[in-house]
Design a protein around this motif. Sequence first.
Motif, short mmCIF file in Angstrom:
data_model
loop_
_atom_site.label_atom_id
_atom_site.label_comp_id
_atom_site.label_asym_id
_atom_site.label_seq_id
_atom_site.Cartn_x
_atom_site.Cartn_y
_atom_site.Cartn_z
N PRO A 1 -110.99 -69.40 25.19
CA PRO A 1 -112.15 -69.25 24.31
C PRO A 1 -113.14 -68.19 24.79
O PRO A 1 -113.66 -67.41 23.98
N ALA A 2 -113.38 -68.15 26.09
CA ALA A 2 -114.35 -67.18 26.62
C ALA A 2 -113.88 -65.75 26.38
O ALA A 2 -114.69 -64.87 26.04
N ASN A 3 -112.59 -65.50 26.55
CA ASN A 3 -112.09 -64.15 26.33
C ASN A 3 -111.95 -63.81 24.85
O ASN A 3 -112.23 -62.68 24.44
N LEU A 4 -111.54 -64.76 24.05
CA LEU A 4 -111.44 -64.51 22.61
C LEU A 4 -112.78 -64.15 22.00
O LEU A 4 -112.86 -63.32 21.08
N ALA B 1 -108.67 -54.97 25.00
CA ALA B 1 -109.85 -54.98 24.13
C ALA B 1 -110.91 -55.93 24.65
O ALA B 1 -112.12 -55.67 24.53
N GLU B 2 -110.48 -57.04 25.24
CA GLU B 2 -111.44 -57.97 25.82
C GLU B 2 -112.09 -57.42 27.09
O GLU B 2 -113.24 -57.74 27.40
N SER B 3 -111.35 -56.59 27.81
CA SER B 3 -111.87 -56.02 29.06
C SER B 3 -112.95 -54.97 28.80
O SER B 3 -113.78 -54.71 29.69
N ALA B 4 -112.93 -54.38 27.62
CA ALA B 4 -113.91 -53.34 27.29
C ALA B 4 -114.37 -53.55 25.85
O ALA B 4 -114.00 -52.78 24.95
N PRO B 5 -115.18 -54.59 25.61
CA PRO B 5 -115.61 -54.88 24.23
C PRO B 5 -116.27 -53.66 23.59
O PRO B 5 -117.12 -53.00 24.18
#
Length: 335
Positions: A245-248, A186-190
Amino acid sequence: MTSGRGRRRIVAVGIALVAAVSGTGVASAVEPLDAAAVAADGSHIDHVVQRDDRRSTVSVYSAAMNRIVQISVIRAADNSAPRPTLYLLNGAEDGLDQGGNEVSWETKTDVVDFLADQNVNVVNVLDGRYTYYTDWQSDDPMLGRNKWTTFLTQELPPLMNAALDASGRNAIVGVSMSATSALALAESAPGLYQGVGSFSGCAQTSTDPGRRYLQAVVLSGGGNPWNIWGPDDAPAWAANDPSTPANLEKLRGTDLYIAAGTDADSAAAGGGRIGASSTALESTVETCTRTLQSATEALDLPATFAYLPGGGHNWPSWQQDLHAAWPGIAQRLGR
């Protein structure tokens, strides 16, 4: 002359028609899955085996991995209008083994009956054991070429949208190994997945114990975990850690349901890994989950954290987690 794709389409439709005539297959309210879709990169649906009126086993060619990936598809009961899609990922040891035996959401939980009246398409990925469903930097002698982030965020969703005439709204749920993967994908493709369920995972893949947990899982499948993101101190480990934090921050606006068992009873634990093993594993992932909860709270990132009393590292617990997570996911999918 009929093209290869044309022949595959004819076979898929032919199977559906034969099943309908015989009275064992496709009901008139559910149209057969459209197998004609081809992506620009060459990824495509290779063939479809219709299992009953709504369920199919679908073989998808991944251009990134140059291989066929097996998935199971359950069509929405009413597909007279475009419906959302729920992607389900299995644990490290689950899916299809070398003998073709299946251990999955469909065989170990009530997901077929539970979602029967929800008008949602369900896509259960049956391949990818021990891979963490990520893009590996290097091919592995045992586990081969793994470009699962590419497959699950770029190749498969457009094919499924076309084949199922889907709405383009998606959610993804993972357990154990793939609980971490669901967050990372999900983080790879917001924006690709409106909802994420992460059950019994350890999201901290760049620090211990999460990093050692990941490495142990890959090693248990005969793979080399340093083929994923390089040596322990390589920057790719932190870059792919879904708990930073950056990915969350990339999950903001996504419905998040993150669960683990607590106070597991080894005598009562059952299904999948059982007994003391289930209890020990769940104790570890509970610690990881509470650490992740603290990280989301520090960012004021909305997320639901649930701790299932007596829950173990097993399918019965994950079935309960899905039941609890579903209302929030369904709302985001527009159900």
